[in-house]
Each structure stands twice: as C-alpha cells, then as structure tokens.
Write a protein that holds these residues in place. Structure first.
Motif, PDB file in Angstrom:
ATOM      1  N   GLY A 162      37.520  36.465  53.664  1.00  0.00           N
ATOM      2  CA  GLY A 162      37.330  35.850  52.359  1.00  0.00           C
ATOM      3  C   GLY A 162      36.607  36.699  51.337  1.00  0.00           C
ATOM      4  N   PHE A 163      36.028  37.818  51.756  1.00  0.00           N
ATOM      5  CA  PHE A 163      35.276  38.637  50.808  1.00  0.00           C
ATOM      6  C   PHE A 163      36.171  39.281  49.753  1.00  0.00           C
ATOM      7  CE2 PHE A 163      32.048  38.468  54.146  1.00  0.00           C
ATOM      8  CZ  PHE A 163      30.966  38.099  53.373  1.00  0.00           C
ATOM      9  N   CYS A 164      37.413  39.572  50.095  1.00  0.00           N
ATOM     10  CA  CYS A 164      38.323  40.195  49.131  1.00  0.00           C
ATOM     11  C   CYS A 164      39.267  39.183  48.493  1.00  0.00           C
ATOM     12  CB  CYS A 164      39.102  41.328  49.800  1.00  0.00           C
ATOM     13  SG  CYS A 164      38.072  42.770  50.085  1.00  0.00           S
ATOM     14  N   TYR A 165      38.901  37.910  48.546  1.00  0.00           N
ATOM     15  CA  TYR A 165      39.702  36.878  47.896  1.00  0.00           C
ATOM     16  C   TYR A 165      39.927  37.169  46.412  1.00  0.00           C
ATOM     17  CZ  TYR A 165      41.064  32.367  45.991  1.00  0.00           C
ATOM     18  OH  TYR A 165      41.708  31.367  45.312  1.00  0.00           O
ATOM     19  N   PRO A 166      38.934  37.713  45.675  1.00  0.00           N
ATOM     20  CA  PRO A 166      39.191  38.018  44.267  1.00  0.00           C
ATOM     21  C   PRO A 166      40.378  38.958  44.056  1.00  0.00           C
ATOM     22  CG  PRO A 166      36.847  38.116  44.697  1.00  0.00           C
ATOM     23  CD  PRO A 166      37.526  37.942  46.022  1.00  0.00           C
ATOM     24  N   ILE A 226      35.891  40.239  38.937  1.00  0.00           N
ATOM     25  CA  ILE A 226      35.479  38.894  39.339  1.00  0.00           C
ATOM     26  C   ILE A 226      34.714  38.909  40.661  1.00  0.00           C
ATOM     27  CG2 ILE A 226      37.596  38.294  40.552  1.00  0.00           C
ATOM     28  CD1 ILE A 226      37.282  35.482  39.328  1.00  0.00           C
ATOM     29  N   PHE A 227      34.613  40.060  41.290  1.00  0.00           N
ATOM     30  CA  PHE A 227      33.978  40.141  42.609  1.00  0.00           C
ATOM     31  C   PHE A 227      32.537  39.629  42.571  1.00  0.00           C
ATOM     32  CE2 PHE A 227      32.040  42.280  46.256  1.00  0.00           C
ATOM     33  CZ  PHE A 227      32.940  41.912  47.242  1.00  0.00           C
ATOM     34  N   GLY A 228      31.762  40.055  41.568  1.00  0.00           N
ATOM     35  CA  GLY A 228      30.369  39.609  41.461  1.00  0.00           C
ATOM     36  C   GLY A 228      30.259  38.108  41.262  1.00  0.00           C
ATOM     37  N   LEU A 229      31.145  37.562  40.424  1.00  0.00           N
ATOM     38  CA  LEU A 229      31.154  36.112  40.215  1.00  0.00           C
ATOM     39  C   LEU A 229      31.508  35.389  41.512  1.00  0.00           C
ATOM     40  CD1 LEU A 229      32.997  35.900  36.780  1.00  0.00           C
ATOM     41  CD2 LEU A 229      30.593  35.436  37.226  1.00  0.00           C
TER      42      LEU A 229
END
Length: 122
Positions: free
Chosen positions: A51-55, A85-88
């Motif tokens: 799920g970490f690369c979901y963005p 969007i990764f940080g968000l």
C-alpha cells in the motif's frame, strides 16, 4: 471561461456559457482491455508494496482516465505525479491509524479534489 472545439482547424474560442443545455460536452473513449491492464498494474503496485506505493497506482489510473476523456473534442491531461501526492498519502494513512479509521471519511474527498485539481485540458 472560453473553450476551443477540436472539430474544425482554426476554430475560434467559444464562450462555455454559449453551449445550450443538454449538449454533451464530455466524451469518453476508453476500452476494456486498456482499463483492465491499467487496473491490474495498479493493484500489483499496491499489493507488492503493501500500500505504500498506492499514490503511483492512483496516478496511473487517473492518467488513463484523462487520456480517454475529451471536453468539446479536446483531450484532458492528468498532471499529477506519484511523488506529488506521496506525502499527503503518508499523512492521511497515519491520521487514519491515529483516529482508528475515522479520518478515512475525509481522505476520499481530499483525494478526489487532488485528482480534479491536476486534470487539465491538453
């Protein structure tokens, strides 16, 4: 707001308000095979990275949607990036954990707003 139709070369800009109600201004031309491949790649990216690369999967799907959507004959373009969007996404994920999932009700509208704000006319 003014738009340029893509039906005739050199057509002048037309005020968006001059289009009569009921006239379809959006056209979608996506196909099942491309959609399936894009979705499959998005799911693989998400599952393999827990799920970490979901963005990045979101960006992949949004680019497909925008590339297959036309406004008055002009294609849309998605300008967002996975890193954008990764940080968000990390912030939203942590807030969902801290609030025991309650914050998830705010994630979808914010993600939708981010997608819309990064979709432009090509």
């Amino acid at each position: 707001m003014y738009v340029r139709g893509n039906q005739q070369p050199g057509q002048a800009l037309t005020p968006l308000g001059s289009i009569p109600p009921g006239v379809p201004i959006f056209v979608f031309r996506g196909g099942a095979a491309n959609w399936f491949g894009t979705q499959l790649l998005g799911v693989l990216i998400t599952v393999l990275t827990l799920g970490f690369c979901y963005p990045f999967a979101v960006v992949l799907v949004e680019r497909w949607r925008a590339n297959n959507t036309f406004l008055l004959g002009r294609p849309l373009q998605f300008t967002g990036t996975g890193w954008g969007i990764f940080g968000l996404w990390i912030k939203w994920f942590l807030l969902c954990i801290i609030t025991l999932g309650i914050y998830s009700f705010w994630v979808y509208p914010r993600l939708t707003a981010w997608k819309v704000e990064h979709t432009v006319l090509a």
